[in-house]
Enzyme design. Structure first.
Site, PDB file in Angstrom:
ATOM      1  N   HIS A 161       7.654  -4.715   8.261  1.00 29.81           N
ATOM      2  CA  HIS A 161       6.718  -5.813   8.557  1.00 29.81           C
ATOM      3  C   HIS A 161       7.484  -7.098   8.909  1.00 29.81           C
ATOM      4  CE1 HIS A 161       3.748  -3.631   5.706  1.00 29.81           C
ATOM      5  NE2 HIS A 161       3.248  -3.521   6.912  1.00 29.81           N
TER       6      HIS A 161
ATOM      7  N   LYS B  76      -9.291   0.658  -0.198  1.00 34.15           N
ATOM      8  CA  LYS B  76      -7.998   1.340  -0.356  1.00 34.15           C
ATOM      9  C   LYS B  76      -7.436   1.138  -1.761  1.00 34.15           C
ATOM     10  CE  LYS B  76      -6.067   1.121   4.367  1.00 34.15           C
ATOM     11  NZ  LYS B  76      -4.970   0.514   5.148  1.00 34.15           N
TER      12      LYS B  76
ATOM     13  N   ARG C 297       5.606   3.047  14.763  1.00 31.46           N
ATOM     14  CA  ARG C 297       6.669   3.806  14.099  1.00 31.46           C
ATOM     15  C   ARG C 297       6.739   5.210  14.665  1.00 31.46           C
ATOM     16  NH1 ARG C 297       4.330   2.218   8.337  1.00 31.46           N
ATOM     17  NH2 ARG C 297       2.511   2.534   9.639  1.00 31.46           N
TER      18      ARG C 297
ATOM     19  N   SER D 268       4.724   1.046   3.566  1.00 29.72           N
ATOM     20  CA  SER D 268       4.297   0.514   2.268  1.00 29.72           C
ATOM     21  C   SER D 268       3.988   1.654   1.303  1.00 29.72           C
ATOM     22  CB  SER D 268       3.036  -0.339   2.428  1.00 29.72           C
ATOM     23  OG  SER D 268       3.278  -1.423   3.266  1.00 29.72           O
TER      24      SER D 268
END
Ligand code: ADP
Length: 171
Positions: free
Chosen positions: A22, A46, A100, A138
């Site tokens: 990030h 979440k 990614r 994460s």
């Protein structure tokens, strides 16, 4: 009145927690726009490990440390509305996303397709982090930390400390 030519970018994410990936994308984005709005998804569903306030603080600290010549000013905001709506609200002409893997690509491809139908004037720009940060997520950082692993390669030192405190609180 002359129209403002300030280019505003919007970088959304959950940042639970903010990783080196990030930070890399934030740094690159700060070189591309005049003002960068970093939107932190409230993401109640979440069940994030870090509170919204904690996630906002992490980003503010990192962005402050990167301030300098040629770097955008940064504003960090919570959000739980439609991304293109938020882009309009903050006056952003570009949405910035990191890429990614091919899995990211498929999801992002759909998002761009839908968002451009909803709001054709907002472009999405994809950025890739430096190779060593590309695999960082994460989710993996949280898992490694919970199992007692060393996360210092993947997050900034202040996040290592926040994670240590968070896991101690949870015990
Ligand atoms: P989201 O829930 O929107 O995926 P994340 O916080 O996981 O939120 O990610 C926010 C953005 O940052 C996404 O565009 C994601 O692809 C990007 N990102 C996260 N980690 C990396 C990384 N290691 N390299 C490049 N981009 C990344």
């Amino acid at each position: 009145m002359a129209q403002s030519t300030k280019r505003i970018g919007l970088y959304p994410g959950t940042f639970d927690p903010m990783t080196a990936g990030h930070v890399d994308i934030i740094r690159r984005s700060m070189k591309l726009v005049d003002e960068l709005v970093i939107a932190v998804a409230i993401a109640k569903s979440k069940g994030p490990l870090f509170t919204l306030e904690e996630r906002v603080e992490m980003i503010e600290e990192a962005a402050d440390a990167m301030q300098g010549d040629g770097m955008a000013s940064v504003r960090v905001l919570p959000f739980d509305n439609l991304l293109v709506q938020l882009a309009k609200e903050v006056g952003a002409s570009v949405i910035l996303r990191g890429l990614r893997t091919v899995t990211d690509f498929e999801y992002e491809y759909q998002m761009v397709g839908m968002n451009s139908r909803l709001e054709p004037d907002v472009e999405t720009i994809f950025l890739m982090a430096e190779a060593r940060h590309q695999a960082v997520s994460s989710t993996l950082v949280r898992e490694i930390a919970k199992m007692g692993g060393d996360i210092s390669h993947f997050v900034v030192p202040s996040v290592v400390e926040r994670m240590r405190k968070k896991l101690a609180e949870k015990k």
